[in-house]
Each structure stands twice: as C-alpha cells, then as structure tokens.
Scaffold this active site. Structure first.
Site, PDB file in Angstrom:
ATOM      1  N   THR A 123      49.040  21.123  16.593  1.00  0.00           N
ATOM      2  CA  THR A 123      49.057  20.486  15.276  1.00  0.00           C
ATOM      3  C   THR A 123      49.335  21.482  14.156  1.00  0.00           C
ATOM      4  OG1 THR A 123      47.575  19.422  13.686  1.00  0.00           O
ATOM      5  CG2 THR A 123      46.528  20.786  15.332  1.00  0.00           C
ATOM      6  N   ASP A 124      49.836  20.944  13.039  1.00  0.00           N
ATOM      7  CA  ASP A 124      50.035  21.800  11.853  1.00  0.00           C
ATOM      8  C   ASP A 124      48.704  22.161  11.189  1.00  0.00           C
ATOM      9  OD1 ASP A 124      49.422  19.303  10.796  1.00  0.00           O
ATOM     10  OD2 ASP A 124      51.177  19.168   9.499  1.00  0.00           O
ATOM     11  N   GLU A 125      47.625  21.469  11.575  1.00  0.00           N
ATOM     12  CA  GLU A 125      46.328  21.723  10.920  1.00  0.00           C
ATOM     13  C   GLU A 125      45.804  23.125  11.205  1.00  0.00           C
ATOM     14  OE1 GLU A 125      44.648  17.198  10.884  1.00  0.00           O
ATOM     15  OE2 GLU A 125      43.367  18.893  10.612  1.00  0.00           O
ATOM     16  N   TYR A 150      37.880  20.492  14.287  1.00  0.00           N
ATOM     17  CA  TYR A 150      39.035  20.063  15.103  1.00  0.00           C
ATOM     18  C   TYR A 150      40.146  21.117  15.041  1.00  0.00           C
ATOM     19  CZ  TYR A 150      43.586  17.901  15.972  1.00  0.00           C
ATOM     20  OH  TYR A 150      44.865  17.664  16.415  1.00  0.00           O
ATOM     21  N   LYS A 154      41.763  23.479  18.019  1.00  0.00           N
ATOM     22  CA  LYS A 154      43.186  23.477  18.403  1.00  0.00           C
ATOM     23  C   LYS A 154      43.766  24.895  18.235  1.00  0.00           C
ATOM     24  CE  LYS A 154      45.496  20.500  19.524  1.00  0.00           C
ATOM     25  NZ  LYS A 154      45.770  19.863  20.853  1.00  0.00           N
TER      26      LYS A 154
HETATM   27  P1  NAD Z   1      44.263  10.531  21.052  1.00  0.00           P
HETATM   28  O1  NAD Z   1      42.877  10.816  20.587  1.00  0.00           O
HETATM   29  O2  NAD Z   1      44.872   9.219  20.716  1.00  0.00           O
HETATM   30  O3  NAD Z   1      44.336  10.675  22.638  1.00  0.00           O
HETATM   31  C1  NAD Z   1      43.735  11.730  23.327  1.00  0.00           C
HETATM   32  C2  NAD Z   1      43.747  11.378  24.815  1.00  0.00           C
HETATM   33  O4  NAD Z   1      43.182  12.487  25.525  1.00  0.00           O
HETATM   34  C3  NAD Z   1      42.903  10.160  25.159  1.00  0.00           C
HETATM   35  O5  NAD Z   1      43.597   9.328  26.054  1.00  0.00           O
HETATM   36  C4  NAD Z   1      41.658  10.736  25.822  1.00  0.00           C
HETATM   37  O6  NAD Z   1      41.061   9.865  26.773  1.00  0.00           O
HETATM   38  C5  NAD Z   1      42.246  11.989  26.475  1.00  0.00           C
HETATM   39  N1  NAD Z   1      41.244  13.029  26.695  1.00  0.00           N
HETATM   40  C6  NAD Z   1      40.300  13.482  25.825  1.00  0.00           C
HETATM   41  N2  NAD Z   1      39.544  14.426  26.406  1.00  0.00           N
HETATM   42  C7  NAD Z   1      40.028  14.600  27.664  1.00  0.00           C
HETATM   43  C8  NAD Z   1      39.667  15.441  28.746  1.00  0.00           C
HETATM   44  N3  NAD Z   1      38.654  16.304  28.654  1.00  0.00           N
HETATM   45  N4  NAD Z   1      40.374  15.346  29.901  1.00  0.00           N
HETATM   46  C9  NAD Z   1      41.396  14.458  30.034  1.00  0.00           C
HETATM   47  N5  NAD Z   1      41.767  13.630  29.041  1.00  0.00           N
HETATM   48  C10 NAD Z   1      41.101  13.701  27.871  1.00  0.00           C
HETATM   49  O7  NAD Z   1      45.132  11.737  20.510  1.00  0.00           O
HETATM   50  P2  NAD Z   1      46.652  11.749  19.993  1.00  0.00           P
HETATM   51  O8  NAD Z   1      46.662  11.401  18.562  1.00  0.00           O
HETATM   52  O9  NAD Z   1      47.498  11.020  20.963  1.00  0.00           O
HETATM   53  O10 NAD Z   1      46.956  13.323  20.090  1.00  0.00           O
HETATM   54  C11 NAD Z   1      47.484  13.879  21.290  1.00  0.00           C
HETATM   55  C12 NAD Z   1      47.653  15.375  21.091  1.00  0.00           C
HETATM   56  O11 NAD Z   1      48.517  15.623  19.988  1.00  0.00           O
HETATM   57  C13 NAD Z   1      46.343  16.102  20.775  1.00  0.00           C
HETATM   58  O12 NAD Z   1      46.358  17.324  21.441  1.00  0.00           O
HETATM   59  C14 NAD Z   1      46.389  16.306  19.276  1.00  0.00           C
HETATM   60  O13 NAD Z   1      45.672  17.459  18.900  1.00  0.00           O
HETATM   61  C15 NAD Z   1      47.878  16.486  19.047  1.00  0.00           C
HETATM   62  N6  NAD Z   1      48.376  16.090  17.725  1.00  0.00           N
HETATM   63  C16 NAD Z   1      48.106  14.828  17.246  1.00  0.00           C
HETATM   64  C17 NAD Z   1      48.647  14.457  16.004  1.00  0.00           C
HETATM   65  C18 NAD Z   1      48.402  13.082  15.421  1.00  0.00           C
HETATM   66  O14 NAD Z   1      48.801  12.853  14.277  1.00  0.00           O
HETATM   67  N7  NAD Z   1      47.817  12.155  16.135  1.00  0.00           N
HETATM   68  C19 NAD Z   1      49.427  15.372  15.283  1.00  0.00           C
HETATM   69  C20 NAD Z   1      49.623  16.649  15.798  1.00  0.00           C
HETATM   70  C21 NAD Z   1      49.122  16.995  17.046  1.00  0.00           C
HETATM   71  O1  DAU Z   2      48.431  17.018  10.827  1.00  0.00           O
HETATM   72  C1  DAU Z   2      48.281  16.646  12.155  1.00  0.00           C
HETATM   73  C2  DAU Z   2      46.943  15.993  12.357  1.00  0.00           C
HETATM   74  O2  DAU Z   2      47.024  14.714  11.754  1.00  0.00           O
HETATM   75  C3  DAU Z   2      46.538  15.857  13.825  1.00  0.00           C
HETATM   76  O3  DAU Z   2      46.379  17.124  14.372  1.00  0.00           O
HETATM   77  C4  DAU Z   2      45.247  15.053  13.976  1.00  0.00           C
HETATM   78  O4  DAU Z   2      44.992  14.834  15.345  1.00  0.00           O
HETATM   79  C5  DAU Z   2      45.408  13.738  13.266  1.00  0.00           C
HETATM   80  O5  DAU Z   2      44.186  13.044  13.291  1.00  0.00           O
HETATM   81  C6  DAU Z   2      45.861  13.943  11.829  1.00  0.00           C
HETATM   82  O6  DAU Z   2      44.812  14.551  11.011  1.00  0.00           O
HETATM   83  P1  DAU Z   2      44.515  14.069   9.508  1.00  0.00           P
HETATM   84  O7  DAU Z   2      43.133  14.412   9.196  1.00  0.00           O
HETATM   85  O8  DAU Z   2      45.568  14.556   8.578  1.00  0.00           O
HETATM   86  O9  DAU Z   2      44.743  12.476   9.727  1.00  0.00           O
HETATM   87  P2  DAU Z   2      43.911  11.228   9.233  1.00  0.00           P
HETATM   88  O10 DAU Z   2      44.723  10.032   9.541  1.00  0.00           O
HETATM   89  O11 DAU Z   2      42.500  11.266   9.671  1.00  0.00           O
HETATM   90  O12 DAU Z   2      43.930  11.435   7.642  1.00  0.00           O
HETATM   91  C7  DAU Z   2      45.159  11.472   6.922  1.00  0.00           C
HETATM   92  C8  DAU Z   2      44.805  11.665   5.451  1.00  0.00           C
HETATM   93  O13 DAU Z   2      44.161  10.462   4.987  1.00  0.00           O
HETATM   94  C9  DAU Z   2      43.818  12.781   5.185  1.00  0.00           C
HETATM   95  O14 DAU Z   2      44.109  13.365   3.937  1.00  0.00           O
HETATM   96  C10 DAU Z   2      42.465  12.075   5.112  1.00  0.00           C
HETATM   97  C11 DAU Z   2      42.837  10.722   4.522  1.00  0.00           C
HETATM   98  N1  DAU Z   2      41.996   9.585   4.932  1.00  0.00           N
HETATM   99  C12 DAU Z   2      41.778   9.389   6.262  1.00  0.00           C
HETATM  100  C13 DAU Z   2      41.001   8.339   6.715  1.00  0.00           C
HETATM  101  C14 DAU Z   2      40.734   8.140   8.179  1.00  0.00           C
HETATM  102  C15 DAU Z   2      41.487   8.707   3.987  1.00  0.00           C
HETATM  103  O15 DAU Z   2      41.712   8.871   2.761  1.00  0.00           O
HETATM  104  N2  DAU Z   2      40.729   7.660   4.423  1.00  0.00           N
HETATM  105  C16 DAU Z   2      40.448   7.446   5.745  1.00  0.00           C
HETATM  106  O16 DAU Z   2      39.709   6.487   6.048  1.00  0.00           O
END
Ligand code: NAD
Ligand code: DAU
Length: 336
Positions: A123-125, A150, A154
């Site tokens: 992630t970019d975080e 988180y 990562k």
């Molecule tokens: P998600 O939470 O929707 O899914 C995570 C999956 O991993 C789930 O199916 C869960 O059951 C499985 N999991 C959790 N712990 C586990 C373990 N110990 N062993 C096996 N499986 C396990 O997450 P997502 O949003 O699909 O993100 C996927 C990946 O991409 C993550 O690594 C996250 O850090 C990264 N990522 C997500 C975003 C985003 O915006 N969602 C952005 C950048 C990077």
């Molecule tokens: O940037 C990549 C990341 O994006 C991933 O690594 C994470 O897995 C993913 O969860 C996401 O993180 P964010 O914290 O940026 O996403 P989230 O959707 O939780 O929040 C997006 C923005 O919206 C953030 O500034 C917080 C705000 N927010 C979020 C929620 C859930 C609100 O204002 N209200 C809310 O209820």
C-alpha cells in the site's frame, strides 16, 4: 502456470482471481485464505466449480498449512492481510500476526518450496502523509513513514520481502498502490460504506473536516497492473500504482449522493480518525514507462459502475452488515 493467491476471498484478491481466470484460462489458481470477517467465498461463487480453480482454507502464519497448499506452485501472489486502518487503531495485534509474522512465514515456506516469483501486494500508506499544499507524490524511493498500526505492519512486511531478496536472492516483486474501490469491497471502507449506508437509508460518517485526499484506483486497473508486474516486472523491484485522481473525501461522498439522487443532509461529520493521514498521491511513472501500464477507468465512470454493482447485489452486502458488524460500527462510530 500454477499460482497460489493468498487472501483470494477478500476484495482485491477475489477480483484478481476473476481477472486471472478470464485472461489466463490455462493457468491453475489455488486460493488460500483463512476466511476472516473480510473473507467471503460468495465472491467466487461463479468460478467455484472451474477446473482450474481450487480453494484451501488456511492461515499464512501457519507453516504447515502453507506447506500443504504450496506444492508445485510457480508463483505466489500475497494479498492476505488485515486491511482496515480503523480496526488497526482499535486492535493492532491481528495486524502484526497476519501482516508481519504471516508474511515472514509465507516467505520462508515459499523459499523452501522454490517458487519462481513471490509477489507482495502492498500500500501507499507505508509512505505516510503528504501536505495538502504540496505537489509532492509518493514514488518507489519515498521514505517509509507509516502512521497507523496497519501501515506500520504493511511497512514491516515490505521490508521483510525486500530483505529476503537482498539476503537470499529470493525472486520477489512488490507493488504499493493507492485506495481501491469496486465490486466485492467489504462495506467498511469509505466508498463501500457510503453506498451501502445510503441504500439502507442511513447517513454517511465523514471524519473530521472531510478534506482528506485519496487517490482512488478502480480494482480492475489494479489487477491489470499486477498482471504486468508478474509478466514483465524486474525481479527485486517495487512499483507504485496509482491514477492521479486526487479527490477530497467530502467530494467523493457528494458524488455518491448525486448518483443515488440523495440529499446532502445524509452527510454526518463525525470524530476524526487518530493519526489521520492528510493526503496520498502516487507518481506511477515507473510502472507506466517500464511496463506500459495505463489505467482504463476514470473515477466518475468507475464510481457509477460500483454504485450500480452495490444496488444490484444487495443480498451480498446486507449479510455482511450483521450483528458482528453492528458491534464494530458501534465501537468505531459512537465512541466519545
Ligand atoms: P480484504 O480485507 O478485503 O481481504 C483480505 C483477505 O485476506 C480476506 O479474504 C481474509 O480472509 C484474508 N486473510 C486475512 N488474514 C489471513 C491469514 N492470516 N491467512 C490467510 N488469509 C488471510 O483486503 P483487500 O482490501 O482485498 O486488500 C488486499 C491486499 O491489498 C492487502 O494486503 C492490503 O494491504 C492491500 N491493499 C489494499 C488496498 C485497498 O484499498 N483495499 C490498497 C492498497 C493495498
Ligand atoms: O491507500 C491504500 C489504503 O487504502 C489501503 O492500504 C487500505 O487497506 C485501505 O483500507 C485504504 O485505507 P484508507 O484508510 O485510506 O481507506 P478508508 O476507506 O478507510 O478511508 C478513506 C478516507 O475516508 C480516509 O481519509 C478516512 C475517510 N473515512 C473513512 C471511513 C471508513 C471517513 O471519512 N469516514 C469513514 O467512515
């Protein structure tokens, strides 16, 4: 080719499996997932009987379970993680167990099994927060400054993956991408929560002043980028993935309200997230120049597609907003 996709029952992992089976029909996929609250096999209902797809329930932090699943695997794509920042603030421990210890165990077993490539989805975080007034963007060489448990977990996993390449010559690649949105996203993240709350007649909680900026990437563009990295990426390299569509949270919510024809009084400003990163932005020049990646979707069109998907798939998300989710929602949004 035989791929072990960890976390394949989650949001991005399940989109990736659909993408891969469509674009590489002669490959075999093993989905390895321990089905946490975020893992949902319904995401893969349409492919569950495909000859080139199997599911194995297991934990990436359990070497025995990984060893069983990884036999004859060529490529590991590691999506498995605890992924929600707010949950990591409420309870960091599972984030360390899966994202840090789990990644290390997965690396060890994959190395022992001699896989050809280990791709780590990050992630970019990990790069922390950018100033609202600056024009700076995250790049592959930006310093790591994670601010949430988180992001810190990562960051630790990225360092481990990189270290296994430097120390053992293990063939890795890493991608650090921006916020994803699209079908099958658990209804806890801003876009999926906003859409589903509005479809339920509820308000949308907006943290703080709502002027936080994220760079939203449609999940299908993310899957295509990972495909390119697997095919053409340089072993040992990191690629940043993002789309240059920086939007304030409040604007994202207003766009969703407009698509759903709902009024701005559905916005509810709530207590801010502690340690909230102000702005994320990605410079995707490396993956564009070196691998020719270009996003196909613009934000507004992809947002409409996403809202449509949640409108048509109410039974998918209604089940997820259950008692357990209610408990989390209460703790997260009604704290004092
Ligand atoms: P998600 O939470 O929707 O899914 C995570 C999956 O991993 C789930 O199916 C869960 O059951 C499985 N999991 C959790 N712990 C586990 C373990 N110990 N062993 C096996 N499986 C396990 O997450 P997502 O949003 O699909 O993100 C996927 C990946 O991409 C993550 O690594 C996250 O850090 C990264 N990522 C997500 C975003 C985003 O915006 N969602 C952005 C950048 C990077
Ligand atoms: O940037 C990549 C990341 O994006 C991933 O690594 C994470 O897995 C993913 O969860 C996401 O993180 P964010 O914290 O940026 O996403 P989230 O959707 O939780 O929040 C997006 C923005 O919206 C953030 O500034 C917080 C705000 N927010 C979020 C929620 C859930 C609100 O204002 N209200 C809310 O209820």
């Amino acid at each position: 080719m035989r791929l072990l996709v960890t976390g394949g029952a989650g949001f991005i992992g399940s989109n990736f499996i659909h993408y891969w089976l469509k674009n590489h029909p002669s490959d075999q996929i093993i989905n390895f997932d321990n089905l946490t609250y975020a893992g949902n096999l319904e995401n893969l209902e349409s492919v569950k009987n495909s000859q080139n797809y199997t599911f194995t329930k297991g934990d990436i932090a359990n070497a025995k379970e990984v060893r069983y699943a990884i036999k004859n695997v060529d490529v590991v794509v590691n999506f498995a993680a605890e992924s929600h920042v707010d949950r990591s603030i409420l309870d960091p421990a599972p984030f360390i167990l899966t994202n840090v210890v789990g990644t290390q165990i997965l690396l060890d077993v994959a190395k022992e099994a001699g896989v050809r490539r280990f791709h780590h989805v990050s992630t970019d975080e990990v790069y922390g927060s950018l100033d609202l007034n600056s024009k700076e963007k995250f790049r592959e060489d930006s310093p790591y400054r994670p601010n949430s448990p988180y992001a810190a977990s990562k960051a630790a996993s990225d360092h481990l993956v990189r270290a296994y390449h430097a120390t053992y010559g293990f063939p890795i690649t890493v991608t650090n991408c921006s916020n994803n949105f699209g079908p099958y996203q658990f209804p806890e993240k801003l876009i999926s929560l906003a859409i589903t709350n509005l479809l339920e007649g509820k308000k949308v909680p907006v943290y703080g002043d709502g002027l936080y900026v994220r760079d939203w990437l449609y999940v299908k563009d993310h899957c295509a980028a990972i495909d390119l990295v697997l095919q053409k990426g340089k072993v040992g390299a990191t690629y940043c993935i993002g789309v240059d569509s920086a939007i304030e949270n409040i604007e994202v919510v207003k766009k969703i309200l407009k698509i759903l024809d709902q009024s701005p009084d559905k916005i509810e400003y709530v207590k801010d997230r502690p340690g909230h990163d102000r702005r994320y932005a990605i410079d995707a020049a490396k993956i564009t120049k070196e691998l020719g990646w270009q996003p196909k979707y613009n934000f507004d069109d992809a947002l409409k597609l996403t809202v449509d998907w949640y409108r048509k798939n109410k039974s998918w998300w209604q089940k997820l907003k259950n008692k357990q989710f209610g408990k989390y929602y209460q703790e997260q949004y009604h704290r004092r």
